[in-house]
Design an enzyme around this catalytic site. Sequence first.
Site, mmCIF file in Angstrom:
data_model
loop_
_atom_site.group_PDB
_atom_site.id
_atom_site.type_symbol
_atom_site.label_atom_id
_atom_site.label_comp_id
_atom_site.label_asym_id
_atom_site.label_seq_id
_atom_site.Cartn_x
_atom_site.Cartn_y
_atom_site.Cartn_z
ATOM 1 N N HIS A 33 7.754 136.022 8.169
ATOM 2 C CA HIS A 33 8.983 135.357 7.698
ATOM 3 C C HIS A 33 8.693 134.547 6.429
ATOM 4 C CE1 HIS A 33 10.347 135.407 12.149
ATOM 5 N NE2 HIS A 33 11.093 136.275 11.511
ATOM 6 N N LYS A 35 19.892 137.216 23.146
ATOM 7 C CA LYS A 35 18.669 137.011 23.931
ATOM 8 C C LYS A 35 18.351 135.517 24.017
ATOM 9 C CE LYS A 35 16.169 138.297 19.771
ATOM 10 N NZ LYS A 35 15.374 139.271 19.079
ATOM 11 N N ARG A 48 9.597 145.527 7.735
ATOM 12 C CA ARG A 48 8.169 145.652 8.044
ATOM 13 C C ARG A 48 7.717 147.099 7.999
ATOM 14 N NH1 ARG A 48 8.995 142.376 13.481
ATOM 15 N NH2 ARG A 48 10.742 143.808 13.370
ATOM 16 N N SER A 87 8.081 138.020 16.158
ATOM 17 C CA SER A 87 8.111 136.808 16.980
ATOM 18 C C SER A 87 7.920 137.161 18.456
ATOM 19 C CB SER A 87 9.440 136.075 16.794
ATOM 20 O OG SER A 87 9.574 135.647 15.469
HETATM 21 O O1 PNS Z 1 15.572 137.632 13.582
HETATM 22 P P1 PNS Z 1 16.589 138.612 14.132
HETATM 23 O O2 PNS Z 1 16.821 138.371 15.606
HETATM 24 O O3 PNS Z 1 16.228 140.031 13.823
HETATM 25 O O4 PNS Z 1 17.970 138.286 13.353
HETATM 26 C C1 PNS Z 1 19.109 139.064 13.601
HETATM 27 C C2 PNS Z 1 20.356 138.410 12.967
HETATM 28 C C3 PNS Z 1 20.539 137.005 13.468
HETATM 29 C C4 PNS Z 1 20.210 138.389 11.476
HETATM 30 C C5 PNS Z 1 21.565 139.294 13.381
HETATM 31 O O5 PNS Z 1 21.579 139.442 14.775
HETATM 32 C C6 PNS Z 1 22.907 138.735 12.932
HETATM 33 O O6 PNS Z 1 23.249 138.821 11.784
HETATM 34 N N1 PNS Z 1 23.652 138.161 13.880
HETATM 35 C C7 PNS Z 1 24.950 137.563 13.623
HETATM 36 C C8 PNS Z 1 26.067 138.340 14.283
HETATM 37 C C9 PNS Z 1 26.738 139.293 13.311
HETATM 38 O O7 PNS Z 1 27.106 138.939 12.205
HETATM 39 N N2 PNS Z 1 26.900 140.568 13.743
HETATM 40 C C10 PNS Z 1 27.560 141.610 13.012
HETATM 41 C C11 PNS Z 1 26.750 142.118 11.847
HETATM 42 S S1 PNS Z 1 25.852 143.543 12.202
#
Ligand code: PNS
Length: 159
Positions: free
Chosen positions: A17, A41, A90, A128
């Site tokens: 990150h 989660k 990644r 993570s």
């Molecule tokens: O670190 P992560 O868990 O891979 O992050 C994922 C994240 C938080 C970026 C993603 O789940 C997100 O954007 N969540 C917000 C909900 C949202 O906007 N959903 C619709 C777009 S696909």
Amino acid sequence: MTTALIPGSFDPPTKGHLDVIERCVDIFDRVRVAVIANPAKEPLFTAAQRIALLEECCRPWPTVDIGSFSGLLVDYAQAEGIEVIVKGLRAITDFDYELQMAQMNRHLASRVVTLFVATKPEYGYLSSSLVKQVARLGGSVEALVPAPAAAALKEAFAT
Ligand code: PNS
């Protein structure tokens, strides 16, 4: 002035990150790192803990600030006046899902663009989730996460 929005769970922040954040510091005027506050989660660390960890880790970069959001990412971006979302990639395994999210976000808010940053190859295996698994089972994570996150993991899994 262009601001990059780097969203994520950051549960906890890893060196992968920080690598993506540092790349954005070099490219953008400002960087907002945003912690998702209500992920599906169950996180190990609260949003407040994850924000505090990121604030500590990002202290060397004055153009970075930390926020949090719940709900749709694009709603947060638009409310903050940010039009660039940056995601780290990644490996090819990240690509399918990230592309799907980028296209959904484009459908929801066409002015908001998603850019991808390739992570350092040595962090290609880093997540993570795996870090938490290793720490939970007593393995060393010092090389994988910044020192504040390593300390927080140690405390979280202390018996
Ligand atoms: O670190 P992560 O868990 O891979 O992050 C994922 C994240 C938080 C970026 C993603 O789940 C997100 O954007 N969540 C917000 C909900 C949202 O906007 N959903 C619709 C777009 S696909």
